[in-house]
Design an enzyme around this catalytic site. Structure first.
Site, PDB file in Angstrom:
ATOM      1  CB  ALA A  12      -0.938  -0.018   1.203  1.00 17.98           C
ATOM      2  CB  CYS A  44      -8.631  -4.420   2.957  1.00 20.82           C
ATOM      3  SG  CYS A  44      -7.362  -3.215   3.372  1.00 20.82           S
ATOM      4  N   GLY A 115       6.135  -2.231   6.154  1.00 21.46           N
ATOM      5  CA  GLY A 115       4.894  -2.795   6.663  1.00 21.46           C
ATOM      6  C   GLY A 115       5.031  -3.597   7.941  1.00 21.46           C
ATOM      7  CB  ALA A 116       2.969  -5.013  10.080  1.00 20.66           C
ATOM      8  N   GLY A 247      -2.562 -10.781  15.597  1.00 21.15           N
ATOM      9  CA  GLY A 247      -2.029  -9.430  15.476  1.00 21.15           C
ATOM     10  C   GLY A 247      -0.769  -9.407  14.636  1.00 21.15           C
ATOM     11  CB  ALA A 283       9.414   5.518   7.434  1.00 24.06           C
TER      12      ALA A 283
HETATM   13  P1  FAD Z   1       2.555  -4.113   3.942  1.00 23.13           P
HETATM   14  O1  FAD Z   1       1.250  -4.367   3.306  1.00 23.13           O
HETATM   15  O2  FAD Z   1       2.948  -4.947   5.105  1.00 23.13           O
HETATM   16  O3  FAD Z   1       3.685  -4.223   2.827  1.00 23.13           O
HETATM   17  C1  FAD Z   1       5.044  -4.161   3.127  1.00 23.13           C
HETATM   18  C2  FAD Z   1       5.819  -4.975   2.110  1.00 23.13           C
HETATM   19  O4  FAD Z   1       7.215  -4.783   2.346  1.00 23.13           O
HETATM   20  C3  FAD Z   1       5.574  -6.480   2.235  1.00 23.13           C
HETATM   21  O5  FAD Z   1       5.370  -7.012   0.954  1.00 23.13           O
HETATM   22  C4  FAD Z   1       6.873  -7.003   2.836  1.00 23.13           C
HETATM   23  O6  FAD Z   1       7.181  -8.326   2.467  1.00 23.13           O
HETATM   24  C5  FAD Z   1       7.872  -6.027   2.256  1.00 23.13           C
HETATM   25  N1  FAD Z   1       9.120  -5.969   3.026  1.00 23.13           N
HETATM   26  C6  FAD Z   1       9.270  -5.910   4.369  1.00 23.13           C
HETATM   27  N2  FAD Z   1      10.581  -5.847   4.697  1.00 23.13           N
HETATM   28  C7  FAD Z   1      11.279  -5.882   3.536  1.00 23.13           C
HETATM   29  C8  FAD Z   1      12.658  -5.872   3.225  1.00 23.13           C
HETATM   30  N3  FAD Z   1      13.584  -5.778   4.161  1.00 23.13           N
HETATM   31  N4  FAD Z   1      13.017  -5.926   1.913  1.00 23.13           N
HETATM   32  C9  FAD Z   1      12.084  -6.007   0.953  1.00 23.13           C
HETATM   33  N5  FAD Z   1      10.758  -6.019   1.181  1.00 23.13           N
HETATM   34  C10 FAD Z   1      10.364  -5.957   2.465  1.00 23.13           C
HETATM   35  N6  FAD Z   1      -6.654  -2.088   6.563  1.00 23.13           N
HETATM   36  C11 FAD Z   1      -7.718  -1.251   6.479  1.00 23.13           C
HETATM   37  O7  FAD Z   1      -7.525  -0.021   6.509  1.00 23.13           O
HETATM   38  N7  FAD Z   1      -8.997  -1.730   6.343  1.00 23.13           N
HETATM   39  C12 FAD Z   1      -9.252  -3.057   6.258  1.00 23.13           C
HETATM   40  O8  FAD Z   1     -10.405  -3.483   6.093  1.00 23.13           O
HETATM   41  C13 FAD Z   1      -8.149  -3.973   6.354  1.00 23.13           C
HETATM   42  N8  FAD Z   1      -8.362  -5.302   6.284  1.00 23.13           N
HETATM   43  C14 FAD Z   1      -7.284  -6.150   6.315  1.00 23.13           C
HETATM   44  C15 FAD Z   1      -7.510  -7.520   6.191  1.00 23.13           C
HETATM   45  C16 FAD Z   1      -6.444  -8.401   6.190  1.00 23.13           C
HETATM   46  C17 FAD Z   1      -6.705  -9.864   6.069  1.00 23.13           C
HETATM   47  C18 FAD Z   1      -5.111  -7.903   6.308  1.00 23.13           C
HETATM   48  C19 FAD Z   1      -3.945  -8.854   6.310  1.00 23.13           C
HETATM   49  C20 FAD Z   1      -4.882  -6.550   6.454  1.00 23.13           C
HETATM   50  C21 FAD Z   1      -5.958  -5.661   6.449  1.00 23.13           C
HETATM   51  N9  FAD Z   1      -5.769  -4.278   6.563  1.00 23.13           N
HETATM   52  C22 FAD Z   1      -6.841  -3.424   6.500  1.00 23.13           C
HETATM   53  C23 FAD Z   1      -4.421  -3.731   6.792  1.00 23.13           C
HETATM   54  C24 FAD Z   1      -3.739  -3.331   5.499  1.00 23.13           C
HETATM   55  O9  FAD Z   1      -3.697  -4.401   4.606  1.00 23.13           O
HETATM   56  C25 FAD Z   1      -2.333  -2.867   5.831  1.00 23.13           C
HETATM   57  O10 FAD Z   1      -2.441  -1.782   6.724  1.00 23.13           O
HETATM   58  C26 FAD Z   1      -1.559  -2.414   4.604  1.00 23.13           C
HETATM   59  O11 FAD Z   1      -1.307  -3.501   3.763  1.00 23.13           O
HETATM   60  C27 FAD Z   1      -0.230  -1.777   5.011  1.00 23.13           C
HETATM   61  O12 FAD Z   1       0.485  -1.467   3.886  1.00 23.13           O
HETATM   62  P2  FAD Z   1       2.058  -1.242   3.926  1.00 23.13           P
HETATM   63  O13 FAD Z   1       2.471  -0.936   2.531  1.00 23.13           O
HETATM   64  O14 FAD Z   1       2.412  -0.277   4.989  1.00 23.13           O
HETATM   65  O15 FAD Z   1       2.673  -2.620   4.443  1.00 23.13           O
END
Ligand code: FAD
Length: 456
Positions: A12, A44, A115-116, A247, A283
């Site tokens: 995201a 999501c 991310g997480a 979590g 970040a």
């Molecule tokens: P992430 O999606 O965690 O992406 C981070 C990426 O970085 C991952 O692909 C990871 O592998 C990669 N990465 C990490 N470390 C490294 C590294 N050292 N080198 C290379 N790559 C790396 N949110 C809502 O607001 N509403 C909802 O209804 C909702 N429903 C959800 C339902 C489910 C089942 C899940 C799992 C999540 C849901 N969320 C929801 C949360 C939402 O999906 C996350 O908040 C969002 O994906 C966060 O995006 P991000 O890009 O910060 O991190």
């Protein structure tokens, strides 16, 4: 030479930064690295893929690396892990997970969007076959394939949080017998127990088994290494599949090791421009903490809605603009069977813990005029600070239009409104949409009269 923006993570936050930067600057070189196989996917949407409401995996993966290259001249390298950040030489160390080779990449600006990841407790049996997490597309595909195989009748979900309960409904829809085991005394931890109990009762009526105040001690398998049962503090439950939904933990290790400041919530500390303490490193997303707009304190509320907004702010600042991320209200909404469950601001237990001098009211009402066909019940719990009558938070559970109501309260919180302000708003009204006095206004009036000790 063109500047080089490097982004770690491509779901995201990472892809949002990339797309917005490209819209603002067509010359900058943009490269993303992600460990994952899929990018820009709808995390999501994963429960709705399992339930079969979303039919195809392709619908979850919003865009591919080829799309980014063709449409925006952005390079996304999947299956590449960034293992180290050297902030003094402005280099990152990248491992190609397929070729098992390593190389170094220079950046002018770096964005950490790592991310997480799911929290996996050290429970015996966690590595057995058919014990899953649900974080990415491959997790959802594995779960859906197993259900499609017809070899699963019973499933245990460890953890009754938002994702656990969304997925419980998905499993139930697929015809499985679902048991949810939750360590604390309620499901849906972010909301108050009295509100969560309404949802729990509804789930039980639908046929779920919910065991609260119970912890899983052990997951047991057969000689083929397949899960067969779980043992909790109070029960033994036969199962063909387990979903661990306890979590998430932030992916902050490479940032921490590079000397990037970690905040009170043990996630990356950023300012309102999404800058870390190291120049030219930003970040965004689930790996950073945000300021709570009600308390003014740092919180970690990892959500896709927040990740996208933060990514946009980072991109504007990276390209020379001025943007600030004001913080979060802790807003959430989740559908659990026929109920819509929403929260914004503080719950009562949070207000208590933080020492607020608050008053609270819980009312039941209708989402449309009581005489209008199809009206639905909802329960609203509203909190305000006693002295200032400033709105602190709201939770709503009901079958009707909960989303509209909670978003009004989100706006009220964001604008620092008092009860009076909310009561006097000129809401649109006709019987198919609300009562003549909108239900959230009724809640605000009752709360005010409780504080003033006068009748409404
Ligand atoms: P992430 O999606 O965690 O992406 C981070 C990426 O970085 C991952 O692909 C990871 O592998 C990669 N990465 C990490 N470390 C490294 C590294 N050292 N080198 C290379 N790559 C790396 N949110 C809502 O607001 N509403 C909802 O209804 C909702 N429903 C959800 C339902 C489910 C089942 C899940 C799992 C999540 C849901 N969320 C929801 C949360 C939402 O999906 C996350 O908040 C969002 O994906 C966060 O995006 P991000 O890009 O910060 O991190």
């Amino acid at each position: 030479m063109n500047k080089h923006l490097v982004i770690i993570g491509a779901v995201a936050a990472g892809t949002k930064v990339a797309s917005k930067v490209r819209r603002e600057d067509e010359n900058i070189k943009i490269t993303l690295y992600t460990k994952d196989e899929h990018i820009s996917y709808a995390g999501c949407g994963l429960p709705y893929y399992i339930s079969d409401d979303v039919k195809s995996k392709a619908d979850l993966v919003v865009r591919t690396p080829d799309d980014f290259k063709a449409q925006h001249n952005i390079d996304i390298n999947i299956k590449h892990e960034v293992t180290h950040i050297d902030t003094s030489s402005k280099e990152i160390y990248v491992k190609d997970l397929v070729k098992n080779t390593e190389f170094i990449v220079n950046y002018d600006t770096l964005v950490i969007a790592t991310g997480a990841r799911p929290f996996i407790p050290p429970i015996e049996g966690k590595d057995l076959k058919y014990v899953f997490n649900l974080r990415n597309v491959n997790d959802a595909v594995s779960i859906k394939n197993l259900i499609d195989s017809g070899n699963v009748n019973d499933v245990v979900i460890i953890g009754g949080g938002l994702i656990g309960m969304e997925t419980a409904e998905a499993f139930h829809k697929r015809g499985l017998n679902v048991t949810v085991v939750e360590l604390i005394d309620q499901i849906l931890g972010p909301i108050d127990k009295d509100m969560a109990d309404i949802v729990e009762e509804h789930c039980v009526q639908k046929g779920l088994t919910i065991l609260t105040s119970d912890g899983v001690k052990k997951i047991v398998g057969n000689s083929a290494g397949e899960v067969t049962k779980i043992i909790t503090n109070n029960a033994e439950i036969k199962t063909d599949m387990v979903l661990m939904s306890i979590g998430v933990r932030p992916n902050i290790e490479i940032a921490k090791e590079a000397g990037i400041e970690i905040g009170e919530t043990k996630t990356i500390k950023v300012n309102s421009r999404m800058q870390t303490n190291i120049p030219d490193i930003y970040a965004a997303g689930d790996c950073v903490e945000s300021m709570h707009i009600v308390t003014g304190k740092p919180v970690w509320i990892p959500l896709g809605s927040v990740a996208n907004k933060q990514g946009r702010v980072a991109a504007i600042n990276i390209t020379g603009g001025e943007a600030e991320f004001p913080g979060v209200a802790g807003s959430l909404i989740v559908k659990v069977f026929d109920l819509n469950v929403a929260k914004t601001g503080l719950s009562e237990k949070e207000a208590l813990k933080l020492g607020y001098n608050y008053e609270v009211v819980t009312i039941k009402g209708k989402d449309k005029a009581g005489y209008y066909p199809g009206n639905k019940n909802m329960t609203i719990k509203l909190l305000a600070e006693k002295e200032s009558q400033k709105i602190l938070g709201c939770q709503i559970v009901g079958e009707g239009q909960v989303d509209k109501r909670i978003d009004v309260i989100v706006m009220a919180l964001t604008s620092n409104m008092r009860l009076d302000d909310l009561i006097n708003i000129d809401f649109a009204y006709a019987p198919p949409y609300s009562s003549a006095i909108e239900i959230i206004v009724v809640a605000a009036m009752q709360l005010q009269s409780k504080m003033d000790k006068v009748s409404v």
